[in-house]
Scaffold this active site. Structure first.
Site, PDB file in Angstrom:
ATOM      1  N   ARG A   1       0.870  -1.192   0.000  1.00  0.00           N
ATOM      2  CA  ARG A   1       0.000   0.000   0.000  1.00  0.00           C
ATOM      3  C   ARG A   1       0.893   1.224   0.000  1.00  0.00           C
ATOM      4  O   ARG A   1       2.116   1.093   0.008  1.00  0.00           O
ATOM      5  CB  ARG A   1      -0.919  -0.015   1.231  1.00  0.00           C
ATOM      6  CG  ARG A   1      -0.166  -0.203   2.535  1.00  0.00           C
ATOM      7  CD  ARG A   1      -1.091  -0.220   3.734  1.00  0.00           C
ATOM      8  NE  ARG A   1      -0.348  -0.635   4.918  1.00  0.00           N
ATOM      9  CZ  ARG A   1      -0.840  -0.631   6.140  1.00  0.00           C
ATOM     10  NH1 ARG A   1      -2.066  -0.240   6.360  1.00  0.00           N
ATOM     11  NH2 ARG A   1      -0.100  -1.022   7.166  1.00  0.00           N
TER      12      ARG A   1
ATOM     13  N   CYS B   1       2.638   7.410  -6.689  1.00  0.00           N
ATOM     14  CA  CYS B   1       3.322   8.664  -6.997  1.00  0.00           C
ATOM     15  C   CYS B   1       2.473   9.802  -6.447  1.00  0.00           C
ATOM     16  O   CYS B   1       1.254   9.783  -6.538  1.00  0.00           O
ATOM     17  CB  CYS B   1       3.452   8.775  -8.508  1.00  0.00           C
ATOM     18  SG  CYS B   1       3.987  10.408  -9.027  1.00  0.00           S
TER      19      CYS B   1
ATOM     20  N   GLU C   1      -5.874   5.351  15.931  1.00  0.00           N
ATOM     21  CA  GLU C   1      -5.609   3.915  16.053  1.00  0.00           C
ATOM     22  C   GLU C   1      -4.794   3.662  17.309  1.00  0.00           C
ATOM     23  O   GLU C   1      -3.986   4.507  17.724  1.00  0.00           O
ATOM     24  CB  GLU C   1      -4.776   3.389  14.869  1.00  0.00           C
ATOM     25  CG  GLU C   1      -5.437   3.399  13.526  1.00  0.00           C
ATOM     26  CD  GLU C   1      -4.493   2.878  12.431  1.00  0.00           C
ATOM     27  OE1 GLU C   1      -3.536   2.140  12.743  1.00  0.00           O
ATOM     28  OE2 GLU C   1      -4.717   3.237  11.261  1.00  0.00           O
TER      29      GLU C   1
ATOM     30  N   ASN D   1      -4.686   6.992   4.271  1.00  0.00           N
ATOM     31  CA  ASN D   1      -4.186   6.349   5.486  1.00  0.00           C
ATOM     32  C   ASN D   1      -2.699   6.606   5.627  1.00  0.00           C
ATOM     33  O   ASN D   1      -1.924   6.296   4.723  1.00  0.00           O
ATOM     34  CB  ASN D   1      -4.423   4.837   5.441  1.00  0.00           C
ATOM     35  CG  ASN D   1      -4.152   4.185   6.777  1.00  0.00           C
ATOM     36  OD1 ASN D   1      -4.871   4.418   7.741  1.00  0.00           O
ATOM     37  ND2 ASN D   1      -3.094   3.390   6.845  1.00  0.00           N
ATOM     38  N   GLU D   2      -2.316   7.210   6.721  1.00  0.00           N
ATOM     39  CA  GLU D   2      -0.899   7.399   7.040  1.00  0.00           C
ATOM     40  C   GLU D   2      -0.071   7.782   5.808  1.00  0.00           C
ATOM     41  O   GLU D   2       0.825   7.026   5.381  1.00  0.00           O
ATOM     42  CB  GLU D   2      -0.324   6.149   7.701  1.00  0.00           C
ATOM     43  CG  GLU D   2      -0.930   5.864   9.050  1.00  0.00           C
ATOM     44  CD  GLU D   2      -0.264   4.714   9.798  1.00  0.00           C
ATOM     45  OE1 GLU D   2       0.393   3.880   9.159  1.00  0.00           O
ATOM     46  OE2 GLU D   2      -0.388   4.666  11.035  1.00  0.00           O
TER      47      GLU D   2
ATOM     48  N   TRP E   1       4.155  -6.085  14.431  1.00  0.00           N
ATOM     49  CA  TRP E   1       5.327  -5.590  13.697  1.00  0.00           C
ATOM     50  C   TRP E   1       6.505  -5.192  14.584  1.00  0.00           C
ATOM     51  O   TRP E   1       7.504  -4.726  14.063  1.00  0.00           O
ATOM     52  CB  TRP E   1       4.926  -4.440  12.767  1.00  0.00           C
ATOM     53  CG  TRP E   1       4.013  -3.419  13.398  1.00  0.00           C
ATOM     54  CD1 TRP E   1       2.653  -3.404  13.326  1.00  0.00           C
ATOM     55  CD2 TRP E   1       4.385  -2.294  14.197  1.00  0.00           C
ATOM     56  NE1 TRP E   1       2.143  -2.339  14.034  1.00  0.00           N
ATOM     57  CE2 TRP E   1       3.189  -1.636  14.573  1.00  0.00           C
ATOM     58  CE3 TRP E   1       5.605  -1.776  14.647  1.00  0.00           C
ATOM     59  CZ2 TRP E   1       3.176  -0.490  15.369  1.00  0.00           C
ATOM     60  CZ3 TRP E   1       5.583  -0.637  15.435  1.00  0.00           C
ATOM     61  CH2 TRP E   1       4.378  -0.012  15.788  1.00  0.00           C
TER      62      TRP E   1
HETATM   63  C1  GAL Z   1      -1.113   1.427  11.135  1.00  0.00           C
HETATM   64  C2  GAL Z   1      -1.973   1.378   9.872  1.00  0.00           C
HETATM   65  C3  GAL Z   1      -3.042   0.313   9.968  1.00  0.00           C
HETATM   66  C4  GAL Z   1      -2.451  -0.989  10.452  1.00  0.00           C
HETATM   67  C5  GAL Z   1      -1.743  -0.745  11.762  1.00  0.00           C
HETATM   68  C6  GAL Z   1      -1.116  -1.975  12.368  1.00  0.00           C
HETATM   69  O1  GAL Z   1       0.068   2.095  10.957  1.00  0.00           O
HETATM   70  O2  GAL Z   1      -2.587   2.615   9.648  1.00  0.00           O
HETATM   71  O3  GAL Z   1      -3.671   0.145   8.721  1.00  0.00           O
HETATM   72  O4  GAL Z   1      -1.575  -1.477   9.500  1.00  0.00           O
HETATM   73  O5  GAL Z   1      -0.711   0.187  11.559  1.00  0.00           O
HETATM   74  O6  GAL Z   1      -0.471  -1.649  13.573  1.00  0.00           O
END
Ligand code: GAL
Length: 667
Positions: A113, A117, A309, A151-152, A317
């Site tokens: 994602r 560009c 979020e 998003n971000e 991660w």
């Molecule tokens: C954020 C992102 C989300 C999801 C989340 C996982 O950075 O906006 O879509 O990937 O991380 O922690």
């Protein structure tokens, strides 16, 4: 003007019903579970483009119509996303120019994602088109409460379209005058004088990467590209739904975009908060997280923000994804509110069945029911949030500000010299923020071009670069009675990374601070100097200036090396105010002690009378006092007054105890 968007705390988060489109019974179950978890908001459509426009110009909104209605019928409001964060495969296949080109010059293939560009006219047009269709369709839907743009936003693109856009950007920045650019980039060095604008390219490892001024321009350009991409996205939304507020979710202290600049175009700031709890350093993690909350809160004059979020349990991660204990996420959510958030939202509501994020925490786990620790914790918090309606819309009143400026983040990274491995500008800002919070004093986190006049005390650690006019504004502020602290390697260069001539600190700041900074020493890892301040010894690490007083009072001196006995901490009266210089990097212990003196000098009292053991953070927001235990043990809290516990309704007075992860909200 003070803005309040909701009169209740928003509780909910990212919901991806599009992943469950073939199991509508799960949608119904979600409605039941959301009510059980006291969820009142869902953010939907973030990554749904390939479902709503499965082929170019063919639209499929049936599922989204149903979902909007379902959520509304169940009393859940919608934060509706625009889908530009990830595009459908057909779009990339038909229009390869929408895909990003990496620094290597190689165009990415379709995948992941944020892989677009920022300049591509086709991508911009496609985004505007889908956004227009979404806005037209849902403009009167009663569930729609806010727009979540993309998003971000992040990353950069080096394609030919972006190179051309960069050249145009630079041209405008330097008034269409190549000679000015040659001067400001100091292009005489290594024979880099240009004679045509087409010789400008983006910084690259295999190309130009040793011109700090050019790298600064690239940072500014990339940041502006995101902002203009955003403006392009919101054009149809502003036109069709002028009353629906707009936000986009920011990431911690991400340095690819000047968030302080970007925030001006948002109705409210929101950000995604993922602290690493329960890894043996909760108090430091809480202090750093608090700083970030305050940085985002400060971006719109203290206006409340959204925590868009957070995870209800773990992420997937981190290197090692530790489960936080029960209560930790609730405390983390309460901390966000204490610092100005009007929402607690999760990524995500229901765990994906497959794909990259299937082991990321979610409110509803793969088991699918509510009998889990995480679900119970979320529901518990949701119930408590229902009591916090009065907190929404309220502001913090800070008399202290820490300058942490995005352009200075870039500038402190780009120069070559002194200590090249320990720059850590943001960490330095956090170091000077922490002592205030530990003493119950709230601080704003501001850029160097913010209004200084409302603060009694400003600390600007490592303010290496000065934007136009900043030196004069600092001088004015101090002259008019402000207290200002600068540290090592400050006031060295202008916005083009050109050193100020005539000695540091720049320009008249020499007189304002009453010092001259002759040299800067750097200490290899493990090598320390020390400073004698008030008869106590404090460690010096990484970097320190060797300064002379030209009038300032010397409060501390170095204890070793050839500069033993020379000033390390100074204080100068200037006009009605005071200018302090801390010439060395400290490990935090000195900041803790020195801040005590600073608040005494500036006569700044804690925001409230409540005190508590170490590891407890106390924060006043509006009429509410938040007392939060981040330590690993039970703690004592001294209320020093009588308060109502906002959550339980009971009256409290005298001394009380807080369990691990315990908190009080007092009014
Ligand atoms: C954020 C992102 C989300 C999801 C989340 C996982 O950075 O906006 O879509 O990937 O991380 O922690």
């Amino acid at each position: 003007m003070k803005k309040k968007f909701f009169d209740h705390m928003i509780h909910g988060g990212d919901y991806n019903p599009d992943q469950w489109i073939k199991t509508p019974e799960i949608w119904d179950e979600d409605m039941r579970l959301m009510k059980l978890a006291h969820v009142n908001s869902a953010t939907i459509n973030i990554f749904s483009w390939s479902l709503i426009e499965p082929e170019e110009g063919v639209y499929n909104f049936g599922w989204l119509d149903t979902m909007m209605d379902k959520l509304h019928e169940n009393g859940i409001s919608v934060i509706l996303a625009t889908p530009s964060g990830a595009r459908p495969p057909w779009l990339a296949q038909k229009y390869p120019e929408v895909l990003r080109v990496e620094e290597s010059g190689i165009r990415n293939e379709f995948g992941v994602r944020h892989n677009h560009c920022l300049t591509s006219p086709i991508y911009r047009e496609k985004v505007r088109n889908i956004n227009r269709i979404i806005a037209e369709r849902y403009k009167n839907h009663p569930a729609l409460k806010m727009w979540h743009i993309s998003n971000e936003y992040c990353g950069e693109c080096h394609c030919e379209l972006c190179q051309e856009a960069f050249r145009n950007w630079v041209r405008e920045y330097y008034h269409n005058d190549l000679e000015e650019l040659n001067d400001k980039w100091w292009n005489g060095f290594w024979s880099h004088r240009m004679n045509d604008w087409s010789q400008i390219n983006s910084p690259k490892f295999r190309g130009e990467n040793h011109v700090p001024a050019m790298k600064l321009c690239w940072n500014r350009f990339v940041s502006d590209s995101h902002i203009s991409f955003y403006k392009n996205e919101i054009e149809p939304l502003r036109e069709i739904t002028p009353d629906i507020p707009i936000t986009t979710n920011f990431m911690k202290m991400y340095d690819g975009i000047d968030y302080q600049k970007f925030a001006k175009g948002l109705d409210l700031v929101s950000w995604d908060n993922y602290p690493a709890w329960d890894k043996g350093r909760n108090v430091s993690e809480a202090l750093e997280t608090a700083f970030v909350h305050d940085a985002f809160r400060s971006m719109k004059d203290g206006q409340p923000f959204f925590m868009m979020e957070s995870t209800p349990s773990l992420v997937n991660w981190h290197d090692v994804n530790k489960l936080p204990k029960s209560g930790m996420q609730e405390l983390s959510a309460i901390q966000a509110i204490a610092h100005g958030s009007d929402s607690v939202q999760y990524f995500q509501w229901r765990k994906s069945r497959a794909g990259h994020e299937k082991y990321h925490g979610a409110v509803v786990d793969h088991c699918g029911h509510e009998n889990t620790r995480v679900f119970r914790d979320v529901a518990h918090l949701g119930k408590n949030l229902e009591k916090l309606g009065d907190v929404t819309g309220s502001y913090c009143n800070s008399k202290v500000a820490i300058v942490c400026d995005w352009e200075n983040i870039w500038a402190t990274k780009h120069f070559c010299g002194f200590n090249n491995i320990n720059r850590n500008y943001v960490a330095e800002c956090m170091k000077w923020y922490a002592p205030f919070l530990k003493n119950g004093i709230s601080a704003d986190v501001i850029p160097m071009d913010a209004d200084f006049s409302k603060y009694d005390l400003i600390i600007a650690p490592f303010l290496y670069m000065l934007k136009d006019g900043t030196a004069e504004r600092i001088e004015k502020y101090i002259e008019n009675g402000g207290n200002f602290v600068a540290t090592y390697l400050s006031f060295m260069v202008d916005k083009n990374d050109m050193c100020f001539l005539g000695g540091f600190p720049a320009e008249n700041l020499k007189n304002v601070f009453g010092i001259w900074n002759e040299e800067t020493d750097s200490l290899p890892e493990g090598m320390k100097n020390s400073v004698d301040f008030g008869g106590e010894k404090y460690d010096v690490e990484h970097v320190c200036d060797i300064i002379h007083s030209t009038g300032a009072e010397i409060l501390g001196t170095y204890e070793q090396d050839f500069y033993k006995g020379m000033p390390a901490v100074t204080e100068n009266n200037y006009g009605k105010g005071k200018a302090y210089y801390v010439a060395f990097r400290n490990d935090g212990n000195f900041a803790d002690i020195f801040c005590k003196k600073l608040v005494e000098d500036a006569q700044i009292a804690p925001d409230c009378n409540v005190t508590a053991d170490d590891g407890v953070l106390i924060r006043k927001r509006g009429e509410h006092i938040f007392v939060m235990n981040f330590s690993d043990s039970k703690v004592k809290v001294n209320l020093n007054g009588e308060y109502k516990n906002t959550v339980s309704g009971e009256m409290l007075t005298g001394e009380t105890e807080l369990d691990v992860c315990g908190y009080l909200i007092l009014e």
